[in-house]
Design an enzyme around this catalytic site. Structure first.
Site, PDB file in Angstrom:
ATOM      1  N   GLU A  67      48.903  34.910  52.486  1.00  0.00           N
ATOM      2  CA  GLU A  67      50.050  34.003  52.339  1.00  0.00           C
ATOM      3  C   GLU A  67      49.666  32.524  52.550  1.00  0.00           C
ATOM      4  OE1 GLU A  67      50.502  37.105  54.142  1.00  0.00           O
ATOM      5  OE2 GLU A  67      51.125  37.742  52.141  1.00  0.00           O
ATOM      6  N   HIS A  97      39.898  46.322  51.058  1.00  0.00           N
ATOM      7  CA  HIS A  97      40.975  45.340  51.213  1.00  0.00           C
ATOM      8  C   HIS A  97      40.429  43.968  51.595  1.00  0.00           C
ATOM      9  CE1 HIS A  97      45.395  45.181  51.390  1.00  0.00           C
ATOM     10  NE2 HIS A  97      45.219  44.195  52.241  1.00  0.00           N
TER      11      HIS A  97
HETATM   12  C1  DLZ Z   1      46.701  43.704  55.249  1.00  0.00           C
HETATM   13  C2  DLZ Z   1      45.740  42.827  55.987  1.00  0.00           C
HETATM   14  C3  DLZ Z   1      44.559  43.367  56.527  1.00  0.00           C
HETATM   15  C4  DLZ Z   1      44.181  44.796  56.360  1.00  0.00           C
HETATM   16  N1  DLZ Z   1      43.699  42.605  57.218  1.00  0.00           N
HETATM   17  C5  DLZ Z   1      43.981  41.287  57.396  1.00  0.00           C
HETATM   18  C6  DLZ Z   1      43.088  40.457  58.121  1.00  0.00           C
HETATM   19  O1  DLZ Z   1      42.057  40.875  58.664  1.00  0.00           O
HETATM   20  N2  DLZ Z   1      43.417  39.150  58.244  1.00  0.00           N
HETATM   21  C7  DLZ Z   1      44.541  38.602  57.684  1.00  0.00           C
HETATM   22  O2  DLZ Z   1      44.769  37.400  57.813  1.00  0.00           O
HETATM   23  N3  DLZ Z   1      45.400  39.378  56.998  1.00  0.00           N
HETATM   24  C8  DLZ Z   1      45.155  40.693  56.834  1.00  0.00           C
HETATM   25  N4  DLZ Z   1      46.036  41.491  56.158  1.00  0.00           N
HETATM   26  C9  DLZ Z   1      47.315  40.911  55.697  1.00  0.00           C
HETATM   27  C10 DLZ Z   1      47.229  40.194  54.326  1.00  0.00           C
HETATM   28  O3  DLZ Z   1      46.599  38.926  54.452  1.00  0.00           O
HETATM   29  C11 DLZ Z   1      48.669  39.942  53.793  1.00  0.00           C
HETATM   30  O4  DLZ Z   1      49.435  39.331  54.800  1.00  0.00           O
HETATM   31  C12 DLZ Z   1      49.353  41.232  53.364  1.00  0.00           C
HETATM   32  O5  DLZ Z   1      48.557  41.928  52.435  1.00  0.00           O
HETATM   33  C13 DLZ Z   1      50.736  40.939  52.733  1.00  0.00           C
HETATM   34  O6  DLZ Z   1      50.592  40.112  51.579  1.00  0.00           O
END
Ligand code: DLZ
Length: 158
Positions: A67, A97
């Site tokens: 985001e 991911h």
């Molecule tokens: C889903 C996700 C995962 C698995 N890991 C992280 C992370 O290590 N650091 C981070 O900032 N965000 C992660 N997210 C969330 C995604 O950035 C995002 O907020 C979701 O996929 C919703 O769009």
């Protein structure tokens, strides 16, 4: 150069312009908050050390690093900033991911840099594990937030 060879908080302060007339926006991700909180603290402290006044540092949070793109874009549209900083921490897990998020954020912020009239500084830590992130968020390798603040001031002056 690998970050391991360079402390992220070390820089030549004489080469940093005065930031007292500059306005900064910071978008910070809520994921891995112990890391992103330290990055934010470093960035704000360093901006202020170079003259930025607290009222001219606007911080917005977003749920995750993906985001950061939307958050930065909205701050660009709001206007009034000399530079933006995005801060996030993505830590590798068991699935691809990690790669998709890192690639998406990197591409999104890179694109914003070519379509916006202000620089957007890339403060995304992409690490294999928590320790590597801690090392770069105020640990033994310094603080990526400090580096982003210095780069934001320099690019605002660019
Ligand atoms: C889903 C996700 C995962 C698995 N890991 C992280 C992370 O290590 N650091 C981070 O900032 N965000 C992660 N997210 C969330 C995604 O950035 C995002 O907020 C979701 O996929 C919703 O769009």
């Amino acid at each position: 150069m690998a970050t391991a060879l360079r402390n992220l908080s070390s820089y030549d302060a004489t080469k940093v312009p005065d930031a007292s007339n500059m306005c900064f926006g910071i978008v910070v991700s809520e994921w891995n908050p112990e890391i992103t909180g330290a990055l934010l603290e470093g960035a704000v402290n360093t901006l202020e050390r170079h003259g930025a006044i607290p009222e001219n540092i606007h911080v917005k949070t977003v749920p995750g690093s993906f985001e950061l793109i939307y958050g930065a874009h909205q701050m660009v549209l709001n206007g009034g900033y000399d530079a933006l900083i995005v801060l996030g921490s993505v830590i590798k897990g068991d699935t691809p991911h990690f790669d998709y998020i890192c690639q998406g954020v990197t591409t999104g912020i890179a694109r914003l840099n070519t379509t916006s009239e202000i620089p957007i500084i890339y403060g995304l830590l992409t690490t294999d594990n928590l320790q590597q992130a801690l090392d770069r968020a105020g640990g033994k390798l310094g603080n990526k937030g400090d580096e982003c603040a210095v780069d934001a001031i320099k690019m605002a002056k660019f």
